[in-house]
Design a protein around this motif. Structure first.
Motif, short mmCIF file in Angstrom:
data_model
loop_
_atom_site.label_atom_id
_atom_site.label_comp_id
_atom_site.label_asym_id
_atom_site.label_seq_id
_atom_site.Cartn_x
_atom_site.Cartn_y
_atom_site.Cartn_z
N GLY A 98 0.72 -1.26 0.09
CA GLY A 98 -0.08 0.00 -0.08
C GLY A 98 0.98 1.30 0.14
O GLY A 98 1.77 1.26 0.65
N ARG A 99 0.36 2.18 -0.69
CA ARG A 99 1.27 3.48 -0.90
C ARG A 99 0.63 4.65 -0.55
O ARG A 99 -0.68 4.72 -0.57
N GLU A 100 1.37 5.71 -0.25
CA GLU A 100 0.61 6.77 -0.04
C GLU A 100 1.50 8.23 -0.42
O GLU A 100 2.54 7.81 -0.98
N ASP A 101 0.80 9.33 -0.48
CA ASP A 101 1.14 10.65 -1.21
C ASP A 101 1.65 10.13 -2.74
O ASP A 101 2.63 10.63 -3.07
N GLN A 102 0.58 9.80 -3.41
CA GLN A 102 1.11 9.55 -4.97
C GLN A 102 1.16 10.97 -5.47
O GLN A 102 0.73 12.05 -5.18
N ASN A 103 2.07 11.13 -6.69
CA ASN A 103 2.40 12.17 -7.35
C ASN A 103 3.23 13.11 -6.32
O ASN A 103 3.28 14.40 -6.47
N MET A 104 3.77 12.86 -5.24
CA MET A 104 4.41 13.56 -4.35
C MET A 104 5.71 14.38 -4.98
O MET A 104 6.30 13.82 -5.72
N PHE A 105 6.08 15.54 -4.26
CA PHE A 105 7.23 16.12 -4.68
C PHE A 105 8.45 15.25 -4.08
O PHE A 105 8.33 14.77 -2.81
N VAL A 106 9.62 15.15 -4.64
CA VAL A 106 10.72 14.53 -4.28
C VAL A 106 11.92 15.34 -4.63
O VAL A 106 12.05 16.10 -5.68
N ILE A 107 13.25 15.00 -3.96
CA ILE A 107 14.28 15.65 -4.40
C ILE A 107 15.25 14.52 -5.13
O ILE A 107 15.40 13.40 -4.49
N LEU A 108 15.91 14.62 -5.95
CA LEU A 108 16.91 14.00 -6.48
C LEU A 108 18.33 14.48 -6.58
O LEU A 108 18.42 15.41 -7.00
N LYS A 109 19.25 13.66 -5.94
CA LYS A 109 20.68 13.93 -5.82
C LYS A 109 21.41 12.99 -6.59
O LYS A 109 21.17 11.70 -6.31
N ILE A 110 22.50 13.41 -7.18
CA ILE A 110 23.10 12.49 -7.96
C ILE A 110 24.29 11.73 -7.07
O ILE A 110 24.84 12.27 -6.30
#
Length: 237
Positions: A98-110
């Protein structure tokens, strides 16, 4: 693909066993990363809730990926939306997570050196610094064009406030305006990122067309000509 040989001793169907059954269905293409993710999943012995497990996140599950800032540790930092949202609990009815916060904002770091990924490394990057950054790391993804591996982290809560504060809201809006001058943009953004509760203390970029009745009133020794005007929107409070 690496398959971890760990065997769980739980006498019930725990999350670690569920994660392990799925190991064969995904790979990052890097054994070090696979093992690191698997090791975090094999520590999840709860029956329902998932707390600290990471997951492999396919890049095509992210969208609206945009550059937001430069980081001293990682270089360029991006923000994105994650279609699926994070794992929350085991859904017995659907036999899946089960998942929550669909389409949530996230940060991407290399991640410049995937072989250096350890739990200690995760803890080091998940701390607050000069930009509003997350404490929660969800997983790892890979840009199919650059082949860069990227850490996927929470942007929904400020690393200082542990909440969705004004700083976070300002940061999400950076892409929607520019003064046309990088120094001015950075100056305004830096002040906004310091504003965690009193929005009326932050500066903002004000489009000239939001002003009317602009009239010359005086000469100033520092600035030259000074004008007065009416501001349609008024200030943020």
């Amino acid at each position: 693909m690496l398959i971890n040989s760990y065997n769980c001793d739980c006498d019930y169907e725990c999350n670690a066993k569920r994660f392990k059954r799925n190991f064969k269905n995904w790979t990052s293409g890097n054994n070090n990363i696979d093992k690191f993710i698997q090791d975090t999943q094999l520590l999840e012995h709860n029956y329902y809730e998932v707390h600290n497990a990471l997951e492999w996140i396919p890049y095509d599950k992210l969208y609206d990926i945009k550059y937001i800032t430069e980081d001293n540790k990682f270089g360029k930092v991006y923000r994105a939306n994650w279609i699926d949202g994070c794992i929350d609990i085991w859904d017995h009815e659907n036999k899946n997570w089960g998942r929550e916060d669909q389409n949530m904002f996230v940060i991407l770091k290399i991640l410049n050196n995937p072989s250096s990924i350890t739990l200690e490394f995760i803890n080091k990057i998940a701390v607050p610094h000069e930009i509003a950054v997350p404490h929660k790391v969800f997983g790892i993804t890979q840009d199919p064009e650059t082949k860069n591996y990227m850490m996927v982290s929470n942007i929904n809560k400020c690393g200082i406030c542990y909440a969705t504060c004004n700083s976070m809201c300002f940061q999400r809006n950076f892409e929607n305006w520019t003064s046309g001058n990088n120094d001015i943009d950075k100056f305004i953004q830096d002040i906004q990122l310091l504003d965690h509760d009193n929005a009326n203390e932050a500066l903002e970029w004000i489009s000239y067309d939001r002003l009317y009745n602009v009239k010359y009133i005086a000469e100033d020794n520092k600035f030259g000509k000074v004008y007065r005007a009416n501001w349609i929107d008024g200030y943020i409070y």
